[in-house]
Design an enzyme around this catalytic site. Sequence first.
Site, short mmCIF file in Angstrom:
data_model
loop_
_atom_site.label_atom_id
_atom_site.label_comp_id
_atom_site.label_asym_id
_atom_site.label_seq_id
_atom_site.Cartn_x
_atom_site.Cartn_y
_atom_site.Cartn_z
N TYR A 123 0.81 -1.22 0.00
CA TYR A 123 0.00 0.00 0.00
C TYR A 123 0.84 1.26 0.00
O TYR A 123 0.30 2.36 0.04
CB TYR A 123 -0.91 0.00 1.24
CG TYR A 123 -0.13 -0.24 2.53
CD1 TYR A 123 0.46 0.81 3.20
CD2 TYR A 123 0.05 -1.52 3.01
CE1 TYR A 123 1.22 0.59 4.35
CE2 TYR A 123 0.79 -1.75 4.15
CZ TYR A 123 1.38 -0.69 4.82
OH TYR A 123 2.13 -0.91 5.94
N GLY A 124 2.16 1.14 -0.04
CA GLY A 124 3.02 2.32 0.08
C GLY A 124 4.14 2.32 -0.93
O GLY A 124 3.91 2.20 -2.13
N THR A 125 5.36 2.41 -0.45
CA THR A 125 6.52 2.58 -1.32
C THR A 125 6.86 1.33 -2.12
O THR A 125 7.67 1.41 -3.05
CB THR A 125 7.75 3.02 -0.51
OG1 THR A 125 8.14 1.97 0.38
CG2 THR A 125 7.48 4.29 0.27
N LEU A 126 6.24 0.18 -1.81
CA LEU A 126 6.46 -1.04 -2.60
C LEU A 126 5.54 -1.13 -3.82
O LEU A 126 5.76 -1.97 -4.69
CB LEU A 126 6.25 -2.29 -1.73
CG LEU A 126 7.32 -2.56 -0.67
CD1 LEU A 126 6.87 -3.67 0.27
CD2 LEU A 126 8.65 -2.91 -1.31
N GLU A 133 11.51 -4.81 5.72
CA GLU A 133 10.49 -4.16 6.54
C GLU A 133 10.81 -4.25 8.04
O GLU A 133 10.02 -3.78 8.87
CB GLU A 133 9.10 -4.75 6.26
CG GLU A 133 8.63 -4.53 4.83
CD GLU A 133 8.24 -3.09 4.52
OE1 GLU A 133 8.30 -2.23 5.42
OE2 GLU A 133 7.86 -2.84 3.37
#
Length: 127
Positions: free
Chosen positions: A11-14, A79
Amino acid sequence: MASAITLLFVYGTLKRGGRNYPRIADQEFVAEVATAARYRVVDLGPYPGLIRDAVNGLAVHGELFAVDARGLAELDEFEDVPNLFVRDLVEIPGYESVWAYYTNVPAPAGARTGDRWPLAGGSGRDS
């Protein structure tokens, strides 16, 4: 023998186009999806975190990847599981046994939240 495959919600930088997408680019993109309305993305500065919010939750938008065991181990290390993030099940309508990284640290006081990263209205500019 085939490697075990895990469905992972990012949901983010990935996400595709995000600055950390190269870390997951060799895995299989499945679909753009949204969670059940029980979560929020919280602004942790340079990246977001996922939190559960049973009372005022939103359907968080992100992407689903089929990740092999090697890729999952590398992402867990990136992570910082179980310190900065923890990997746990997330509810994605139409899918079973989907995992996501939840923040494992308290959000800063007054941190902004929303249903997608980057959050609307600035901050989190690098998608």
